[in-house]
Design a protein around this motif. Structure first.
Motif, PDB file in Angstrom:
ATOM      1  N   PHE A  16     -72.833  22.022  48.542  1.00 42.31           N
ATOM      2  CA  PHE A  16     -71.535  21.488  48.968  1.00 42.31           C
ATOM      3  C   PHE A  16     -71.593  20.592  50.201  1.00 42.31           C
ATOM      4  O   PHE A  16     -70.974  19.551  50.232  1.00 42.31           O
ATOM      5  N   SER A  20     -67.529  19.886  53.204  1.00 39.70           N
ATOM      6  CA  SER A  20     -66.917  20.565  52.067  1.00 39.70           C
ATOM      7  C   SER A  20     -65.907  21.620  52.507  1.00 39.70           C
ATOM      8  O   SER A  20     -66.075  22.270  53.542  1.00 39.70           O
ATOM      9  N   SER A  22     -65.644  24.404  51.058  1.00 32.81           N
ATOM     10  CA  SER A  22     -66.336  25.689  50.927  1.00 32.81           C
ATOM     11  C   SER A  22     -66.984  26.105  52.240  1.00 32.81           C
ATOM     12  O   SER A  22     -66.922  27.267  52.631  1.00 32.81           O
ATOM     13  N   GLU A 143     -56.330  17.381  48.439  1.00 34.05           N
ATOM     14  CA  GLU A 143     -57.659  16.924  48.056  1.00 34.05           C
ATOM     15  C   GLU A 143     -58.704  18.000  48.339  1.00 34.05           C
ATOM     16  O   GLU A 143     -59.621  18.226  47.528  1.00 34.05           O
ATOM     17  N   GLU A 144     -58.575  18.686  49.490  1.00 36.35           N
ATOM     18  CA  GLU A 144     -59.518  19.755  49.808  1.00 36.35           C
ATOM     19  C   GLU A 144     -59.398  20.905  48.814  1.00 36.35           C
ATOM     20  O   GLU A 144     -60.410  21.486  48.404  1.00 36.35           O
ATOM     21  N   GLU A 145     -58.173  21.223  48.413  1.00 35.50           N
ATOM     22  CA  GLU A 145     -58.015  22.318  47.457  1.00 35.50           C
ATOM     23  C   GLU A 145     -58.610  21.946  46.098  1.00 35.50           C
ATOM     24  O   GLU A 145     -59.233  22.781  45.439  1.00 35.50           O
ATOM     25  N   ARG A 146     -58.432  20.692  45.693  1.00 37.37           N
ATOM     26  CA  ARG A 146     -59.039  20.253  44.440  1.00 37.37           C
ATOM     27  C   ARG A 146     -60.550  20.418  44.507  1.00 37.37           C
ATOM     28  O   ARG A 146     -61.180  20.928  43.571  1.00 37.37           O
ATOM     29  N   ARG A 147     -61.126  20.022  45.639  1.00 36.84           N
ATOM     30  CA  ARG A 147     -62.567  20.151  45.819  1.00 36.84           C
ATOM     31  C   ARG A 147     -62.986  21.615  45.890  1.00 36.84           C
ATOM     32  O   ARG A 147     -64.039  22.002  45.367  1.00 36.84           O
ATOM     33  N   ALA A 150     -63.242  23.012  42.459  1.00 36.84           N
ATOM     34  CA  ALA A 150     -64.385  22.393  41.779  1.00 36.84           C
ATOM     35  C   ALA A 150     -65.683  23.018  42.278  1.00 36.84           C
ATOM     36  O   ALA A 150     -66.611  23.276  41.494  1.00 36.84           O
ATOM     37  N   GLU A 151     -65.749  23.281  43.579  1.00 40.94           N
ATOM     38  CA  GLU A 151     -66.934  23.923  44.150  1.00 40.94           C
ATOM     39  C   GLU A 151     -67.042  25.379  43.704  1.00 40.94           C
ATOM     40  O   GLU A 151     -68.156  25.902  43.507  1.00 40.94           O
ATOM     41  N   ARG A 168     -60.304  25.992  37.414  1.00 40.05           N
ATOM     42  CA  ARG A 168     -60.636  24.839  38.245  1.00 40.05           C
ATOM     43  C   ARG A 168     -59.453  24.333  39.047  1.00 40.05           C
ATOM     44  O   ARG A 168     -59.457  23.198  39.529  1.00 40.05           O
ATOM     45  N   SER A 169     -58.429  25.168  39.203  1.00 39.01           N
ATOM     46  CA  SER A 169     -57.275  24.837  40.041  1.00 39.01           C
ATOM     47  C   SER A 169     -56.529  26.131  40.326  1.00 39.01           C
ATOM     48  O   SER A 169     -56.770  27.159  39.671  1.00 39.01           O
TER      49      SER A 169
END
Length: 318
Positions: A16, A20, A22, A143-147, A150-151, A168-169
């Motif tokens: 990450f 990131s 994470s 955007e951070e939550e989307r990432r 995904a992570e 994934r969400s």
């Protein structure tokens, strides 16, 4: 699980990297709160409860049980690819003998089954995010939550989870909870295990007993009411309001000076994870300052090549 703090990031930035979400969430002091929540919720899965109860690990050494599990998640989140792959393979070996019969349904359980591993994974990632939102800096940006999710899916590749089943969400996480909710239940052994981890007796060490109780004051308010009822957490709602500001202040102070407070407190709660927090804060730039995929890390460092853990082994031909 042995851990050498100097090896946390030898080769690369792991999966990450420094920017990131994470790294932000899993290296926060609030991860301790979130993970107590997660290991309690694990007992809502009757098959995982059977595995935990039969192994008796939480009763012989509850601090080590919490520490090793949290250690795995943090190593995957902030460690380099080699560290993460080695941690994942170690975890699979530890879980491999944990098979048997779930006494209520009479069905066979396996701690490494895709369904059980997915429950462990989602309750872990969701719980640390929930604690970060309530007691840390607050919600991530869209955007951070989307990432982040995904992570979360990338990290699931190190377990036996089927990729298509991994949410994934946040919406997919809610849908996952609704889908599995009819299968969740608590037995006498589940209640005993959950409450033992939340309110560990002083016979297991006063430091950890006090720490578990203090963490529970913050972790229980993160649960929705249906989970509180299912887990029989009879904590007045007034505690939710009373604990919010003190917990946020403590988490903010603990995050100062590179998690110095958490590193000092860790020996009483999660000693090895505390070493990772310290190593993460002090880690130099790795040899190759890039991120790596789980598939590439498996090919370089795994004992099974690039094959995902959820994929069945292909029988050898004569």
């Amino acid at each position: 699980m042995a851990f050498d703090p100097t090896s946390l990031r030898r080769d690369d930035y792991g999966f990450f990297g420094p920017d990131s979400p994470s790294w932000k969430v899993w290296a926060s002091p609030t991860a301790l709160i979130g993970f107590q929540r997660a290991v309690a919720l694990e007992h809502f899965d009757p098959f995982l409860t059977a595995a935990v109860a039969d192994s008796q690990g939480i009763y012989s050494n509850p601090r080590t049980r919490l520490d090793h599990t949290l250690l795995y998640f943090v190593l995957v989140a902030v460690g380099d690819g080699r560290t993460a792959i080695q941690a994942a393979e170690h975890l699979m070996k530890v879980h491999a003998p944990m098979t048997g019969i779930e006494p209520i349904s009479g069905k066979r359980y396996s701690a490494n089954s895709p369904e059980t591993q997915l429950w462990i994974h989602i309750t872990g990632w969701h719980s640390v995010l929930k604690a970060y939102e309530m007691y840390g800096p607050g919600p991530l940006s869209p955007e951070e939550e989307r990432r982040f999710w995904a992570e979360c899916a990338i990290a699931a590749e190190l377990q036996t989870c089927k990729p298509a089943d991994v949410p994934r969400s946040r919406e997919e996480v809610r849908a996952y909870y609704e889908r599995v909710r009819p299968q969740l239940c608590v037995t006498e052994r589940a209640i005993e295990g959950m409450h033992y981890l939340m309110w560990t007796p002083p016979s297991k060490g006063w430091g950890y007993a006090i720490g578990s109780r203090l963490l529970s004051l913050a972790s229980i308010p993160t649960l929705p009411m249906w989970m509180r009822r299912l887990g029989r957490y009879r904590v007045p709602r007034v505690v939710d309001l009373a604990v919010r500001i003190p917990a946020k202040v403590i988490a903010w102070v603990a995050a100062r000076r590179d998690n110095w407070v958490i590193v000092k407190a860790a020996p009483f709660i999660a000693p090895m994870t505390g070493q990772v927090f310290a190593a993460h804060a002090a880690a130099p730039v790795p040899v190759d300052p890039v991120t790596i995929t789980p598939d590439r890390a498996r090919a370089l460092y795994g004992s099974q090549g690039h094959r995902s853990l959820w994929e069945p082994k292909v029988p050898e031909t004569a």
